[in-house]
Design an enzyme around this catalytic site. Structure first.
Site, short mmCIF file in Angstrom:
data_model
loop_
_atom_site.label_atom_id
_atom_site.label_comp_id
_atom_site.label_asym_id
_atom_site.label_seq_id
_atom_site.Cartn_x
_atom_site.Cartn_y
_atom_site.Cartn_z
N GLU A 253 41.35 40.93 42.03
CA GLU A 253 41.14 41.90 42.37
C GLU A 253 43.01 42.11 43.05
OE1 GLU A 253 38.87 43.42 43.04
OE2 GLU A 253 37.49 42.06 44.03
N HIS A 254 42.82 43.14 42.88
CA HIS A 254 44.46 44.37 42.96
C HIS A 254 45.04 43.54 42.14
CE1 HIS A 254 43.42 46.19 46.61
NE2 HIS A 254 42.88 45.05 47.24
N ASP B 70 37.19 49.48 37.45
CA ASP B 70 35.71 50.10 37.81
C ASP B 70 34.89 51.29 36.92
OD1 ASP B 70 36.95 49.13 40.65
OD2 ASP B 70 36.56 51.09 41.35
C1 GLA Z 1 39.05 49.47 43.92
C2 GLA Z 1 39.96 50.27 42.80
C3 GLA Z 1 40.32 49.50 42.28
C4 GLA Z 1 40.36 47.62 41.62
C5 GLA Z 1 40.29 46.76 43.28
C6 GLA Z 1 41.01 45.97 43.40
O1 GLA Z 1 38.00 49.09 43.45
O2 GLA Z 1 39.25 51.22 42.41
O3 GLA Z 1 41.05 49.80 40.45
O4 GLA Z 1 42.50 47.88 42.31
O5 GLA Z 1 39.72 48.19 43.74
O6 GLA Z 1 41.03 45.18 42.74
#
Ligand code: GLA
Length: 393
Positions: free
Chosen positions: A38-39, A178
């Site tokens: 994540e991130h 995503d």
């Molecule tokens: C959102 C963003 C993704 C990613 C996540 C965190 O979903 O769209 O690109 O950065 O946050 O992991």
């Protein structure tokens, strides 16, 4: 016994009643849940998402001109525009994802033609399960199929084009994860994505496990500004570390050992942001190893460690997400749980022993609802296919 009409039939009938003709094609693109990583995507790092069995669908017919006419079922609204005049709409925000996609495909040299049809989705909106990416990717597939250019771009480039639509047309500064998983996910698999090279690898999802997703239904109002702030903090960390590690261009290039050596150069908040990203990248690799050994207890421990790092170091959790994760983790058969997506609200995901999904769901309804006084939603999901086109006749 009478059976309720299924979603395919409902959408088909909706199309016929709205457009007075039959649809020939349907584009399908799933939402996603991220298992771990994540991130990390906007830090050139690694992610391990799964495509959900919830998706956005575009039922459509190609037109012989450059006009687009689409009805969004959930918004009960039409949008109509010309491919030669793609302007931002304040009135129908959802249509900006469609327009942005047409715009970014054109930017990549695709000559599109108009479509008419309906759009409908069952990915919960604004909940961190990537309904926007699913909409973009479904539209990409629809436009490409209508123009007979389905093979014009490989999946990675469709994902890039969809990210560009969101960044530059819609104005949301998201990473690549995503759109990538929505395009390239596969049934029964998670996808390990290297967000720098865009290389990817299918990782078999354990047959003895299931995914339980808990939607906190809590507001994510902070998400956009805090997301951009976190990105800027990571960039600042890289700038400072470059003075001693000149070869690095992103946090992806920094190991946790190097970060510890140079810790004193960084303001404490920047250090903690960097520590999350650097250790999270390492956890993604460890998760892939643990999955390949079938060690689900270890995967669960890594998920719990990811959540703790997102809460303490990256500070993107919330009371609601912490309550959700703690309810999930308390249940029999839960290997581990963590917030998923950007954070500040939205959903958490638990890896659960197959057959124990109900115990986790019950724990969420009992404990989360009591702790937060909010009625949550629970989705039990299996890793599903990425975007595709179906012929309807
Ligand atoms: C959102 C963003 C993704 C990613 C996540 C965190 O979903 O769209 O690109 O950065 O946050 O992991």
């Amino acid at each position: 016994m009478s059976s309720a009409p299924n979603r395919d039939q409902i959408l088909y009938d909706e199309f016929v009643s709205r457009l007075q003709t039959r649809p020939s094609l349907m584009a399908v693109a799933p939402g996603r849940v991220n298992l771990i990583g994540e991130h990390t995507d906007y830090n050139d790092g690694f992610v391990l998402p799964v495509a959900l069995d919830r998706d956005v669908r575009v039922l459509f017919n190609p037109r012989q001109n450059r006009r687009v006419r689409l009805y969004a079922v959930e918004f009960d609204a039409w949008a109509e525009f010309d491919l030669d005049d793609l302007t931002f709409s304040e009135e129908h925000f959802w249509s900006n994802y469609v327009k942005g996609m047409a715009w970014s495909l054109a930017e990549r040299g695709l000559r599109l033609i108009g479509i008419e049809g309906i759009i409908s989705g069952n990915v919960p909106r604004g909940s961190g399960l990537s309904s926007s990416a699913a909409l973009e990717v479904a539209c990409a597939k629809a436009f490409m199929a209508a123009a007979n250019q389905l093979d014009a771009l490989p999946g990675e480039q469709i994902a890039k084009a969809a990210q560009r639509a969101e960044n530059a047309f819609v104005g949301v500064n998201c990473g690549i994860m995503d759109q990538f998983i929505s395009t390239l996910g596969a049934e029964g698999h998670a996808l390990l994505i290297d967000c720098r090279s865009l290389e990817y690898q299918l990782v078999p999802f354990p047959t003895g496990a299931a995914l339980v997703i808990g939607n906190t239904k809590a507001s994510r109002s902070l998400a956009n500004s805090a997301y951009n702030e976190r990105r800027a903090q990571c960039e600042e960390g890289v700038r400072i570390l470059q003075s001693v590690l000149p070869g690095i261009s992103a946090l992806r290039d920094v190991s946790s050992a190097q970060l510890e050596v140079h810790k004193d150069l960084l303001p404490s908040i920047i250090y903690r942001r960097c520590r999350h990203v650097v250790t999270e990248n390492e956890r993604v690799q460890s998760t892939v190893d643990a999955l390949s050994r079938g060690d689900l207890a270890e995967v669960g421990r890594l998920m719990a460690a990811s959540h703790a790092s997102l809460r303490n170091d990256y500070e993107v959790s919330s009371d609601a997400l912490d309550a959700m994760v703690s309810a999930m983790s308390s249940a029999e058969g839960c290997f581990g749980a963590r917030l998923t997506g950007a954070g500040f609200g939205g959903c958490a995901v638990a890896l659960v022993k197959r057959g124990q999904e109900g115990a986790v769901r019950d724990a969420i309804f009992e404990q989360y609802a009591k702790a937060m006084n909010i009625w949550p939603e629970v989705y039990i999901s299996t890793p599903s296919a990425g975007a595709h086109i179906l012929a309807l006749d």
